[in-house]
Design an enzyme around this catalytic site. Structure first.
Site, PDB file in Angstrom:
ATOM      1  CB  SER A 138      42.621  36.977  34.769  1.00  0.00           C
ATOM      2  OG  SER A 138      41.880  35.810  35.084  1.00  0.00           O
ATOM      3  CG  ASP A 192      37.212  38.911  41.239  1.00  0.00           C
ATOM      4  OD1 ASP A 192      37.151  37.667  41.336  1.00  0.00           O
ATOM      5  OD2 ASP A 192      37.984  39.488  40.455  1.00  0.00           O
ATOM      6  CG  HIS A 201      40.192  36.541  39.322  1.00  0.00           C
ATOM      7  ND1 HIS A 201      39.133  37.238  38.771  1.00  0.00           N
ATOM      8  CD2 HIS A 201      40.877  36.001  38.286  1.00  0.00           C
ATOM      9  CE1 HIS A 201      39.183  37.128  37.451  1.00  0.00           C
ATOM     10  NE2 HIS A 201      40.221  36.378  37.133  1.00  0.00           N
TER      11      HIS A 201
END
Length: 387
Positions: A40, A353, A356
């Protein structure tokens, strides 16, 4: 930065020499194309095109608002409010932002050109196949878009469309840049979410390093000449882990408030990865295998947040996980209904978040990689554009 870590970092810088590939005559690009593998931290939207529906709901949160709000003004599947490190590298190199492979494969993305390169990174991906974790009773690795799977997409599915003979492939790949990661972080994140011990995680490290090494060797055999291989971030400074493992023991924290034991583990993994890169470099002296020091590139921001324009608190995130800091049982919740951005300006936050980072933080890290000192010399030294 601890003096011992700084000495080790200087050793890393001293042993790597990057030779820029010859730019194409039609442009000032440093490389012919960029190919990216990872999770991610590098996924530019592959989760948008998960036709096999193997991703869990927690792995598709970035398809919803408020993700993407700062730069794209809508969700793109990137796990941030805007661009990622791979985006800034592509921009610096004179490329359009890398398109996700699964969108190209499905035919949904129709404007892709082989000269651009491709992004194979998928949110939640691990270096090791999910079967490794299932055998160990770690059930939250729910997808198998592992590094080996991503490499298969490149070598078996995409490569025949961009070159048609071994010699042509060596020419094309030899003038391209390969970003092998960041990958491996989720191999430890998933067990940590289940509160597995660091002692158990350390036993996984050789397997993870070996998988990354296999991918590097496979790419070199095909003709790759320049590979950028990032290490892991300082896990002990991560908002989610600071909340999960909060303790009254002040000795558990370093002077900036990061958890010592998690950062020590990240340093251990990075040192093992660097050792393997150094070993491969000796075996392949004509290939540039560049270690990207994500750890110290990010740590400088955590150490001096106000210097870079961020708020001071490590325990703050622009779009925080639900239930933090009182309880957490799994991945982040930003992107779920009812979880909204609480900050007015994401550029003032390091964490987006909880797991990240914000575009602003990624931009600073990318600058450290591209312009120094966290790769040396700069991998984009022959590029004219600035970020």
């Amino acid at each position: 930065m601890a003096s011992s870590s700084w000495v080790w970092f200087l050793v890393v810088l001293a042993v790597h020499v990057v030779a820029g590939a010859t730019p194409l005559s039609s442009s000032n690009r440093c490389y012919r194309a960029i190919y990216s593998f990872g999770d991610s931290l590098a996924d530019t939207g592959n989760s948008n095109y998960d036709t096999n529906h193997t991703l869990s709901s927690s792995q598709t949160l970035a398809l919803h608002v408020p993700y993407g709000e700062t730069f794209f003004h809508h969700p793109t599947g990137r796990w941030s409010d805007g661009r990622l490190i791979v985006d800034f590298i592509a921009e610096k190199m004179g490329f359009p932002l890398l398109k996700p492979y699964l969108g190209i494969k499905s035919g949904t993305i129709k404007d892709w050109k082989p000269t651009e390169g491709v992004n194979f990174a998928v949110a939640g991906a691990t270096a090791l196949d999910s079967s490794f974790y299932l055998e160990k009773g770690i059930s939250n690795v729910v997808t198998n878009y592992s590094l080996r799977v991503q490499l298969h997409w490149f070598t078996e599915e995409l490569l025949p469309s961009i070159c048609h003979s071994p010699s042509e492939c060596k020419e094309v790949l030899g003038s391209s840049l390969f970003l092998v990661g960041e990958i491996g972080g989720n191999d430890f994140n998933h067990p940590l979410f289940l509160r597995k011990s660091i002692e158990e995680l350390r036993t996984y490290v050789p397997n993870v390093i070996n998988e990354i090494s296999l991918a590097i060797r496979k790419l070199i055999d095909l003709g790759a000449q320049t590979l950028l291989v990032p290490g892991n971030f300082p896990l002990g400074c991560n908002y989610v882990y600071l909340s999960m493992f909060k303790t009254e023991d002040i000795e558990a924290y370093d002077k900036i408030g990061c958890l010592k034991w998690l950062n020590k583990f990240a340093e251990y993994f990075n040192k093992q990865l660097y050792g393997e890169i150094n070993r491969l470099q000796v075996l392949h002296p004509n290939v540039n295998i560049i270690y990207a020091d994500y750890y110290h590139a990010a740590l400088q921001i955590y150490q001096s947040p106000t210097h870079f324009g961020f708020k001071e608190s490590l325990l703050s995130a622009c779009c925080p996980p639900a239930g933090i800091p009182n309880k957490i049982k799994g991945p982040i919740d930003c992107g779920k209904p009812g979880v909204t951005v609480v900050c007015d300006d994401p550029s003032q936050f390091i964490s987006w978040d909880g797991l990240h980072l914000t575009e602003a933080a990624y931009k600073l890290i990318a600058k450290g990689l591209l312009n120094g000192p966290y790769t040396n010399p700069s991998i984009a030294s022959s590029c004219d554009s600035e970020i």
